[in-house]
Design a protein around this motif. Structure first.
Motif, short mmCIF file in Angstrom:
data_model
loop_
_atom_site.label_atom_id
_atom_site.label_comp_id
_atom_site.label_asym_id
_atom_site.label_seq_id
_atom_site.Cartn_x
_atom_site.Cartn_y
_atom_site.Cartn_z
N ILE C 110 1.12 -1.10 -0.01
CA ILE C 110 -0.10 -0.09 -0.49
C ILE C 110 0.36 1.60 -0.32
O ILE C 110 0.51 2.39 -0.98
CB ILE C 110 -0.85 0.40 1.25
CG1 ILE C 110 -1.86 -0.93 0.89
CG2 ILE C 110 -2.07 1.08 1.37
CD1 ILE C 110 -3.13 -1.71 2.11
N TYR C 111 1.88 1.24 1.31
CA TYR C 111 2.66 2.19 0.82
C TYR C 111 3.31 2.21 -1.05
O TYR C 111 3.26 3.68 -1.11
CB TYR C 111 4.18 2.07 1.31
CG TYR C 111 4.89 2.90 1.82
CD1 TYR C 111 5.12 4.23 2.50
CD2 TYR C 111 6.18 3.05 0.65
CE1 TYR C 111 5.74 5.18 2.97
CE2 TYR C 111 6.93 4.20 0.67
CZ TYR C 111 6.78 5.14 1.75
OH TYR C 111 8.02 6.44 1.73
N ILE C 297 -4.97 4.81 5.35
CA ILE C 297 -3.53 5.49 4.84
C ILE C 297 -2.20 4.46 5.93
O ILE C 297 -2.52 4.88 6.54
CB ILE C 297 -3.04 7.08 5.51
CG1 ILE C 297 -4.07 7.97 5.17
CG2 ILE C 297 -1.83 7.87 4.61
CD1 ILE C 297 -4.53 9.56 4.90
N VAL C 298 -1.55 5.05 4.87
CA VAL C 298 0.17 4.00 5.23
C VAL C 298 0.86 4.48 5.35
O VAL C 298 1.18 5.53 4.60
CB VAL C 298 0.37 2.10 4.30
CG1 VAL C 298 1.27 2.09 5.10
CG2 VAL C 298 -1.21 1.67 4.55
N GLY C 299 1.85 4.57 6.39
CA GLY C 299 2.90 5.32 6.81
C GLY C 299 4.47 4.47 7.24
O GLY C 299 4.32 2.95 7.59
N PHE C 310 6.19 -0.94 8.62
CA PHE C 310 4.93 0.31 8.28
C PHE C 310 3.77 -0.07 8.89
O PHE C 310 3.35 -1.20 9.36
CB PHE C 310 4.38 0.01 6.10
CG PHE C 310 5.74 0.13 5.25
CD1 PHE C 310 6.19 1.00 4.71
CD2 PHE C 310 6.47 -0.77 5.11
CE1 PHE C 310 7.08 1.39 4.19
CE2 PHE C 310 8.09 -0.49 4.54
CZ PHE C 310 7.83 0.12 3.49
N SER C 311 2.94 1.08 9.30
CA SER C 311 1.33 0.79 9.34
C SER C 311 0.54 1.58 9.10
O SER C 311 1.29 2.48 8.90
CB SER C 311 2.34 1.02 11.38
OG SER C 311 1.98 2.90 11.07
N THR C 313 -1.73 4.35 9.48
CA THR C 313 -1.72 6.18 10.28
C THR C 313 -2.56 7.09 10.30
O THR C 313 -3.34 6.27 9.39
CB THR C 313 -0.30 6.55 10.36
OG1 THR C 313 -0.05 7.72 10.92
CG2 THR C 313 0.04 7.03 9.09
#
Lengths: 131, 498, 460
Positions: C110-111, C297-299, C310-311, C313
């Motif tokens: 996803i990032y 949203i992935v950060g 990644f998680s 966020t």
């Protein structure tokens, strides 16, 4: 028991209020509230010049796991906001009662502040919530 | 604690493997781009960089295959995520839904070229009507949350149509999914939060006090998110109907009652179903879902379009021409048709016999696990109650005694090869685990899960630090969510610009 | 029993642990008067072999026609490896990545997806995807109203050159929030936004939607439109085709400031037509609007050892935390579709996507050239297009589509049904992608000529 300064006023939604010399009120969230919310990651500040009623939501503090509305303690107009929180929201965690202030209002009725809780009442409220 | 992650090799981002001088793709057509762009208006052409990675085909295959191996999934792990229904996704559903006749059909293809898919969707509509006891079903919502939106929008359309515009409130139990209040607000309603009593049922006295001519409806999940059946549902339905409100059924837990009791018989006027839960379509790492809605007779005119109808042996689309009061379109075409097809195939494979067993064995597995956990000394949130297809443990005692919270238990479970249950939902129960084993898990896996929890409980007693630092054996250790939120890095090229 | 592994001995043991005599007893809290176990209208179970046969027959019933329809759903070549990888069990049967440590695969994908979408659109940040392009436009409209409170208006300027189907979906999604969509007419001569009529707007508005290319396949003058809307204190929502962005300027660079929100349908990037879904909406925005962005949203962050990971966020904006004050009720993204899209863009790369786009333009022009010689066919909006164009027919468009279907061709979309009041009669929207060979196009043109000739009795 968390720090509850004697000279401040409090709301049941865990805001603190300091009456400044010019009659404006500085508002933040209490040490107890920041502890419950955890590490702050964002603060949505009110707009200077906006007017709010008492208990109307006017700002949001956001931690990783929660977002919490901040309520205007008494009716009034926002005259200043703590813009430093935009880049450093953790100031609320570090020092909720000083660098962690959120906004300042000019109250419509200066006497309204008398209706807020004093430190002892607020301490009792926190005590009750913890049990 | 031994570091088990030494064997995990550092994986780069695809962008770090990119080289713009590489030209190796056989996947794109052979054409001279510059010649073509001359025919397009010059001032509209792209002048900014297009930073997409240039990587060899094998290298792309390997990169994403390796990334897949960093996931827990139903196919690889027990995944007892409460409320999410992580059960086996039969492979046949995927394979057959990808037949070329289905994947190649353009949504605007003439109905003479569409009778095959339309017959599948028509049959699915009918099967869902039968399973839920509703009068009519529309398949078009693309996810549970969109089904909820459609449902509440229909409630609103119904009241608006009756010029009953004083109804401004939707009642939502405090234990409800967050989508319920969010949806009510999207439909322009105020949310009234209804408390739950200590048995997990809604507080009838509180409900009495909040209903009236301002009540547009109530949104309920049954069995509730607390994993128990709302026993006074009929009384609640009567109370709401008496004041002119409507009942919305959140179908998140429909799998618990399939073939046992129907939402239509409980008095619900509108429901949504999460096909990715009850009908086992894939979760896909977070979608796509499908959230069909079913309604009682009075809401039929308001259903979202299109739907499939049958006349003289020919299937055709029902649109706003036939349903002028419809709340309208929710997606450009027929919602997530490819997902609906998977649900249809699943329903065919199960048949009516299999559908009944879904509820039976999901309930058997949940109650068995509940009893095993109770025997192992864990605290059950509603010990007096029969579990539905899921139940709640509270780890508040462990949190107090050992300083190890539900999140610590969850992370340690990962080390033991089990995906963690849902944590911290519902918000009502402190330090909670919402556990849903599903019907497709074997007893041996359930026993293994209990064993792992027993071992972790022992670790919590003896060396709580082990839990607080977990996991150890996964591709990464515990992640810094605070940094993630404070120093947003959402885009490689923006955050790592040279 | 399908998918239930329990042996009778295990069932007996489990019941005994629970302390009940039968599975039926586990349902004893359901009031008996509500019980109903009739599923009579659901057929009896079938074996996988039987179901395979049935479904194969049904799929063959719809055939594999030659498809010249677009209008928001586009046939492109899909590299074989995409769905082989995307349907690996580890991607296919995983859930939303709540337990980040056990979901690094999905999260990194996803990032990468967010980065690719941000790059394609020229925006700062992207979310993890939305249901589809149409509902994504609805979410963009809601977002623009939330983010542009200064406009003190809930009015959206929505050009008629945006797909009518999209406009209907947006209407369904936003109508309960007091938002109004004011339709901006199109220029009859060139099929783009009527700029004179647009500039007559005197009341404030929250945002202007600009499609590129638009529903007719024509290209809008995005730079001047963007600047004009910004001068009015409004936001700009760019509705874009991701393949076209390989050649056309990214919305982040339209005008002097770029758009505020870019949104669109990513189906052309590796997702099959599949009767209209599942597809995947994408949405990207300027950095300062990130907290108004709906959806997951992935950060990228670090773990306890300082290693990158990644998680999810900014979750506090979402429904499971914010409940009635969430930015949207959305829970899921289209995870599996985002995986396929990411794979597509990785396989194609910059050069590959440019070639796909160029090939679409080339083939579209080739078919236009063939049809220019067809008697009775005209091009109401000219022929400067990306990969779709409108023709008007000298015969009934429905009959033409039906007759073409008999020749196993999906001829296009009858757009008169949406624009009849605008004087567009018997208008057909045709799309040509890189998948069409010169022979396909010749067959299309010949068949169309023959069908028209038959329908008009040879008058054409």
């Amino acid at each position: 028991m968390s720090d509850i300064p004697q000279e401040l006023k409090y709301t049941k939604s865990h805001e603190w209020v300091r009456v400044e010399e010019d009659g404006t009120l500085t508002v933040g969230i209490t040490e107890h509230a920041q502890g419950l919310l955890g590490d702050m990651v964002f603060v949505e500040l009110p707009e200077v010049g906006e007017s709010y009623e008492a208990e109307q939501d006017c700002a949001v503090v956001e931690s990783v796991k929660a977002a919490s509305d901040i309520y205007c303690p008494v009716e009034g107009e926002v005259v200043e906001v703590n813009e430093e929180l935009e880049d450093a929201p953790e100031q609320i965690n570090v020092n909720a009662y000083h660098e962690g202030w959120i906004f300042r209002i000019n109250p419509s009725n200066p006497d309204d502040v008398d209706n807020l809780m004093n430190a002892d009442d607020y301490a009792a409220l926190v005590e009750a919530e913890e049990h | 604690m031994t570091q088990l992650n030494e064997a995990v090799i550092e994986d780069k981002l695809i962008f770090e493997a990119s080289d713009f001088t590489r030209k190796s793709s056989s996947l794109a057509p052979d054409i001279d781009v510059d010649t073509v762009t001359k025919s397009l208006p010059e001032h509209l052409l792209r002048k900014s960089d297009l930073q997409l990675p240039q990587v060899g085909e094998l290298q792309v295959v390997r990169h994403y295959t390796r990334l897949s191996q960093k996931n827990f999934s139903i196919d690889t792990h027990f995944y007892p995520l409460g409320s999410c229904t992580m059960k086996y996704n039969p492979r046949a559903c995927n394979t057959l839904a990808q037949l070329p006749g289905f994947t190649g059909r353009h949504p605007m293809a003439h109905s003479s070229m569409s009778q095959g898919i339309m017959s599948c969707l028509y049959d699915l509509q009918n099967m869902l009507m039968e399973a839920t006891g509703m009068k009519q079903v529309s398949l078009t919502p693309m996810a549970g949350a969109q089904g909820e939106f459609a449902g509440v929008a229909m409630i609103r359309a119904y009241h608006d149509h009756n010029k009953d515009d004083a109804r401004t409130e939707i009642i939502v139990p405090d234990a409800a999914h967050g989508t319920n209040p969010a949806t009510a607000v999207m439909c322009g309603y105020k949310v009234r939060e209804l408390p739950t009593n200590d048995q997990g049922d809604v507080d009838i006295e509180a409900l009495k006090a909040m209903i009236g001519p301002q009540t547009a409806g109530i949104m309920l999940t049954n069995p509730s998110t607390l994993g128990v059946f709302e026993r006074k549902i009929k009384q609640i339905a009567d109370m709401i109907h008496e004041v002119g409100g409507l009942l919305y059924y959140d179908g998140a837990n429909l799998n618990a009652i399939l073939g046992k009791v129907k939402p239509g018989d409980m008095g619900f006027d509108v429901i949504h179903m999460n096909l990715h839960k009850t009908f086992s379509t894939p979760h896909g790492g977070g979608g796509p879902g499908a959230g069909p809605v079913g309604v009682s007779e009075r809401l039929q005119p308001f259903l979202p379009v299109p739907m499939v109808a049958l006349k003289d042996g020919q299937y055709y689309w029902l649109t706003e021409d036939e349903l002028p009061l419809s709340i309208g379109h929710l997606s450009a075409w027929m919602g997530n048709a490819g997902i609906l097809l998977r649900a249809y195939i699943y329903a065919l494979l199960l048949g009516r016999e299999g559908m009944q067993r879904v509820a039976e064995f999901a309930t058997l597995n949940a109650n068995y696990l509940l009893q095993r956990f109770a025997d192992a000394g864990f605290e059950i949130a509603f010990p007096e109650r029969r579990a539905s297809h899921e139940f709640i443990l509270t780890l508040r005692k462990e949190a107090k005694q050992y300083g190890t919270n539900a999140m610590d238990f969850a992370k340690r479970l990962l080390d033991y090869g089990f995906h963690a249950p849902t944590t911290y939902f519902p918000l009502l129960v402190p330090e909670c685990f919402l556990i849903e084993p599903t019907e497709t898990e074997a007893k041996t896996d359930l026993d293994g899960f209990v064993k792992a929890m027993e071992l972790i409980l022992e670790e919590a007693r003896e060396s709580p630090e082990v839990l607080k630092q977990a996991p150890y054996s996964l591709p990464v250790r515990r992640l810094d969510d605070v940094k993630a939120a404070r120093e947003l890095d959402l885009n490689y090229y923006q955050s790592h610009a040279e | 029993m399908p998918y239930i592994p329990h042996t009778s001995q295990e069932i007996a043991e489990m019941l005994s642990v629970i302390g009940v005599d039968s599975i039926e007893q586990l349902f004893d809290e359901i009031p008996p008067e509500l019980r109903s176990d009739g599923l009579d209208n659901i057929p009896s179970r079938r074996s996988e072999m039987q179901v395979q046969r049935l479904l194969t027959e049904k799929s063959m019933q719809d055939g594999t026609p030659l498809c010249f329809a677009g209008g928001g759903a586009y046939e492109h070549h899909i590299p074989a490896a995409i769905w082989e990888i995307a349907t690996r069990g580890e991607f296919y049967s995983a859930y939303t990545p709540y337990q980040a440590e056990a979901s690094q695969g999905t999260l990194q994908v996803i990032y990468e997806f967010q980065t690719m979408i941000a790059s394609l659109t020229g925006m700062d940040v992207s979310n993890a995807s939305l249901y589809d392009g149409a509902s994504g436009l609805g979410e963009a409209v809601l977002m623009s109203v939330r983010a542009n409170r200064k406009a003190k208006s809930k009015r959206i300027l929505m050009p008629a050159t945006v797909s009518s189907v999209y406009r209907q979906v947006v209407e369904t999604i936003v109508k309960h929030q007091g938002i109004t969509l004011d339709i901006i007419d199109f220029d009859r001569a060139n099929g783009t936004i009527d700029i004179d009529k647009l500039k007559q707007q005197s009341e404030p508005f929250a945002a202007l939607v600009i499609p590129q290319p638009n529903y007719f396949g024509c290209m809008e003058d995005v730079h001047s439109l963007t600047d004009w809307a910004h001068e009015q204190g409004a936001m700009v929502i760019g509705l874009v085709n991701p393949v076209a962005l390989a050649l056309l300027e990214a919305p982040g660079n339209w005008g002097t400031q770029g758009v505020d929100i870019a949104v669109g349908e990513a189906q052309p990037l590796g997702i099959p037509l599949s009767s209209g879904g599942p597809y995947i909406g994408f949405m990207a925005c300027k950095q300062k609007l990130v907290r108004q962005l709906p959806g997951r949203i992935v950060g990228r962050t670090v773990d306890l050892d300082g290693k990158p990971g990644f998680s999810l966020t900014l979750q506090a904006r979402e429904q499971h935390i914010r409940r009635s004050k969430a930015t949207s009720n959305i829970c899921t993204n289209q995870g599996l579709m985002a995986t396929a899209t990411t794979l597509y863009l990785a396989f194609m790369g910059r050069d590959g996507l440019q070639k796909v786009a160029a090939s679409c333009v080339h083939n579209t022009q080739a078919l236009i050239e063939l049809l220019k010689t067809s008697p009775g066919i005209s091009f109401p909006f000219g022929t400067s297009v990306f990969h779709e164009f409108v023709i008007t027919l000298p015969a009934d468009v429905d009959q033409v589509i039906e007759a073409m279907a008999e020749e196993d061709i999906v001829a296009g979309i009858d757009i008169s049904q949406y624009y009849a009041q605008d004087g567009l009669e018997n208008a057909l929207l045709i799309c040509v992608t890189e998948t069409k060979s010169p022979e396909d196009m010749a067959f299309f043109a010949d068949t169309l000529n023959k069908v028209i000739s038959d329908l008009t009795g040879g008058a054409q």
